[in-house]
Design a protein around this motif. Structure first.
Motif, PDB file in Angstrom:
ATOM      1  N   ARG B  42      -7.988   2.676   2.457  1.00 22.73           N
ATOM      2  CA  ARG B  42      -7.226   1.453   2.672  1.00 22.73           C
ATOM      3  C   ARG B  42      -6.051   1.685   3.624  1.00 22.73           C
ATOM      4  N   ALA B  43      -5.371   2.821   3.437  1.00 17.81           N
ATOM      5  CA  ALA B  43      -4.208   3.106   4.290  1.00 17.81           C
ATOM      6  C   ALA B  43      -4.638   3.245   5.754  1.00 17.81           C
ATOM      7  N   LEU B  44      -5.755   3.932   5.980  1.00 16.79           N
ATOM      8  CA  LEU B  44      -6.206   4.103   7.367  1.00 16.79           C
ATOM      9  C   LEU B  44      -6.657   2.761   7.948  1.00 16.79           C
ATOM     10  N   ALA B  45      -7.333   1.946   7.129  1.00 12.44           N
ATOM     11  CA  ALA B  45      -7.779   0.627   7.593  1.00 12.44           C
ATOM     12  C   ALA B  45      -6.581  -0.206   8.036  1.00 12.44           C
ATOM     13  N   ALA B  47      -3.616   0.899   8.916  1.00 12.96           N
ATOM     14  CA  ALA B  47      -2.984   1.513  10.090  1.00 12.96           C
ATOM     15  C   ALA B  47      -3.770   1.205  11.368  1.00 12.96           C
ATOM     16  N   LEU B  48      -5.097   1.183  11.272  1.00 14.63           N
ATOM     17  CA  LEU B  48      -5.921   0.944  12.459  1.00 14.63           C
ATOM     18  C   LEU B  48      -6.208  -0.532  12.677  1.00 14.63           C
ATOM     19  N   ARG B  49      -5.845  -1.354  11.692  1.00 13.97           N
ATOM     20  CA  ARG B  49      -6.153  -2.793  11.726  1.00 13.97           C
ATOM     21  C   ARG B  49      -7.648  -3.035  11.867  1.00 13.97           C
ATOM     22  N   VAL B  50      -8.425  -2.266  11.117  1.00 15.00           N
ATOM     23  CA  VAL B  50      -9.857  -2.537  11.052  1.00 15.00           C
ATOM     24  C   VAL B  50     -10.214  -2.702   9.580  1.00 15.00           C
ATOM     25  N   SER B  51     -11.379  -3.300   9.326  1.00  7.36           N
ATOM     26  CA  SER B  51     -11.696  -3.631   7.945  1.00  7.36           C
ATOM     27  C   SER B  51     -11.881  -2.377   7.095  1.00  7.36           C
ATOM     28  N   VAL B  52     -11.574  -2.545   5.818  1.00  4.52           N
ATOM     29  CA  VAL B  52     -11.699  -1.470   4.841  1.00  4.52           C
ATOM     30  C   VAL B  52     -13.132  -0.936   4.836  1.00  4.52           C
ATOM     31  N   ILE B  53     -14.077  -1.833   4.938  1.00  2.00           N
ATOM     32  CA  ILE B  53     -15.477  -1.457   4.829  1.00  2.00           C
ATOM     33  C   ILE B  53     -15.918  -0.547   5.987  1.00  2.00           C
ATOM     34  N   THR B  54     -15.290  -0.726   7.150  1.00  2.00           N
ATOM     35  CA  THR B  54     -15.601   0.110   8.309  1.00  2.00           C
ATOM     36  C   THR B  54     -15.115   1.540   8.086  1.00  2.00           C
ATOM     37  N   VAL B  55     -13.889   1.669   7.570  1.00  2.00           N
ATOM     38  CA  VAL B  55     -13.344   3.011   7.314  1.00  2.00           C
ATOM     39  C   VAL B  55     -14.123   3.661   6.174  1.00  2.00           C
ATOM     40  N   LYS B  56     -14.487   2.858   5.175  1.00  2.00           N
ATOM     41  CA  LYS B  56     -15.252   3.388   4.048  1.00  2.00           C
ATOM     42  C   LYS B  56     -16.562   3.992   4.540  1.00  2.00           C
ATOM     43  N   ARG B  57     -17.206   3.292   5.448  1.00  2.00           N
ATOM     44  CA  ARG B  57     -18.472   3.786   5.991  1.00  2.00           C
ATOM     45  C   ARG B  57     -18.261   5.097   6.754  1.00  2.00           C
ATOM     46  N   ALA B  58     -17.206   5.139   7.568  1.00  2.00           N
ATOM     47  CA  ALA B  58     -16.918   6.363   8.332  1.00  2.00           C
ATOM     48  C   ALA B  58     -16.699   7.531   7.368  1.00  2.00           C
TER      49      ALA B  58
END
Lengths: 308, 135
Positions: B42-45, B47-58
């Motif tokens: 969540r914190a990275l999402a 910070a990057l202003r991208v969806s949580v689900i995108t960071v979760k996938r990464a």
């Protein structure tokens, strides 16, 4: 299972010249849904039903666990709503509006409001009538955000904003999601915004939901396949082909059920796969809408022309 | 921890791949050392202003590749494996070699031709680096 903050089941609403047809929506708590559709597709009607401002003819709507429209007073305590047609008092200042909202909502967070004033570069002493469009949107958003609602419902929050203001608004929306109990539902015509920050994406066209899925699944399923066929070879039969373009020897297939195994399938059929292109949400949206519209034309024309 | 990941919207690759690649680079150059705690999804999402689900996938894919470890309820860390950074470079090299071999095939080069070309390129780079170094 994550609880749902917004849940529509089989919601319909009929008007003389437009109807919303059998709308299903499920938005898990802690995520963002981007609601995408052309003008007149039914986005605003759906949002008004969500807010209890318009009553559905049939179907069930639950928002933060409250049945709508019956329990809307309770639901609205925890919903922050921003839309184009929301009127602020032109003759009053932003500070007056902040005081007013604070008097109604005890959870108003003054420190957060002050922060937002700074980040949005707004002046509390300024009267609403002197604000630009972008400043009005940011003012309305500030008034909604500082209440710290559990659900934010935003009708086209980025429409008509300049790039800097858009960036500020998107950043603030993402910041809300730091808290995993808070949820955002926003409609937009800007697929770039939706693609960037949404967890869930829903497409609506002509009063119907045409697709709704987790964004990563969404983007993974759609691909453009560029093939090269030997002379007189038929096109390999693949599942989920939405559109066939290009030329006979160099066909370009738009596919909505892409699977990496398709590459082998094509090669077995004698077709060389030249590239597999990912599609932007905008390209997916347009391909999706066009194929459904073509399909509905084909379906509705056949039986009528037979009987006529 | 430094979260300076830059997502490009005109980059044709999906955002989760861009995030994966940049995290792998951070690990490869040692900016994110083995065993170190990395930002929550969540914190990275945010910070990057991208969806949580995108960071979760990464993060899921990075975990599958053994680059990070996610402990339930505790967040994620860089895999505590001292050989990780060189291995990431090695995998990248493998990808590039495959690509080069593929193009070599298209051009009809023999493996020996290809090896010669690689030797020449390597020699040229070394010469260039030497030329730039202060005397």
């Amino acid at each position: 299972m994550t609880p749902l903050s917004v849940h529509f089941t089989g919601v319909s609403k009929r008007y003389p010249h437009f109807s919303l047809d059998n709308i299903d929506l499920a938005l898990p708590t802690g995520s963002i849904m981007g609601f995408v559709g052309a003008n007149g597709a039914g986005k605003s009607t759906t949002i008004r039903i969500l807010m209890g401002l318009v009553h559905q003819d049939t179907g069930a709507v639950e928002v933060l666990g409250h049945p709508m429209p019956d329990d809307q007073a309770a639901a609205k305590r925890d919903i922050g709503f921003v839309s184009e047609d929301m009127r602020l008092y032109e003759a009053a200042t932003l500070a007056w509006h902040m005081k007013f909202i604070q008097s109604i909502f005890p959870r108003w967070d003054q420190r957060y409001a002050d922060n937002l004033l700074r980040r949005f570069d707004l002046k509390p002493q300024q009267k609403i009538k002197g604000l630009s469009h972008g400043q009005r949107v940011k003012a309305a958003l500030l008034l909604a955000l500082a209440r710290r609602p559990r659900l934010l419902v935003l009708d086209e929050p980025t429409t008509g904003l300049d790039p800097v203001a858009r960036h500020e608004v998107l950043a603030e929306l993402m910041a809300v999601l730091t808290d995993e109990d808070r949820t955002i539902f926003f409609s937009s015509q800007n697929t770039l915004d939706v693609e960037q920050i949404s967890d869930q994406i829903t497409f609506i066209d002509r009063g119907r939901i045409i697709d709704s899925a987790n964004k990563e699944i969404f983007l993974d399923r759609w691909r453009r396949l560029r093939l090269m066929l030997p002379p007189d070879r038929p096109l390999p039969r693949l599942p989920g082909v939405v559109e066939i373009g290009g030329s006979t020897r160099l066909p370009v297939l738009t596919i909505n059920q892409f699977d990496p195994a398709m590459v082998a399938l094509c090669q077995d059929a004698g077709a060389a796969v030249q590239s597999i292109d990912a599609m932007t949400l905008e390209e997916i949206f347009i391909a999706n809408v066009q194929s459904r519209r073509d399909h509905s034309v084909a379906v509705s024309e056949t039986p009528e022309s037979v009987t006529a | 921890m430094d979260t300076s990941i830059i997502i490009s919207q005109s980059d044709g690759r999906p955002m989760y791949l861009q995030i994966m690649e940049q995290i792998k680079q951070k690990v490869a150059v040692g900016e994110w050392p083995p065993g170190e705690e990395i930002p929550s999804i969540r914190a990275l999402a945010v910070a990057l202003r991208v969806s949580v689900i995108t960071v979760k996938r990464a993060y899921l894919e990075l975990e599958r590749e053994g680059v990070i470890l996610t402990q339930h309820g505790k967040g994620s860390i860089v895999a505590p494996d001292p050989g990780l950074a060189p291995r990431l470079y090695d995998r990248e090299l493998e990808d590039h070699l495959e690509h080069a071999a593929h193009i070599g095939n298209l051009l009809g080069l023999t493996p020996d031709d290809l090896a010669d070309r690689l030797r020449d390129t390597s020699a040229r780079l070394t010469a260039e680096t030497l030329a730039k170094e202060p005397v």
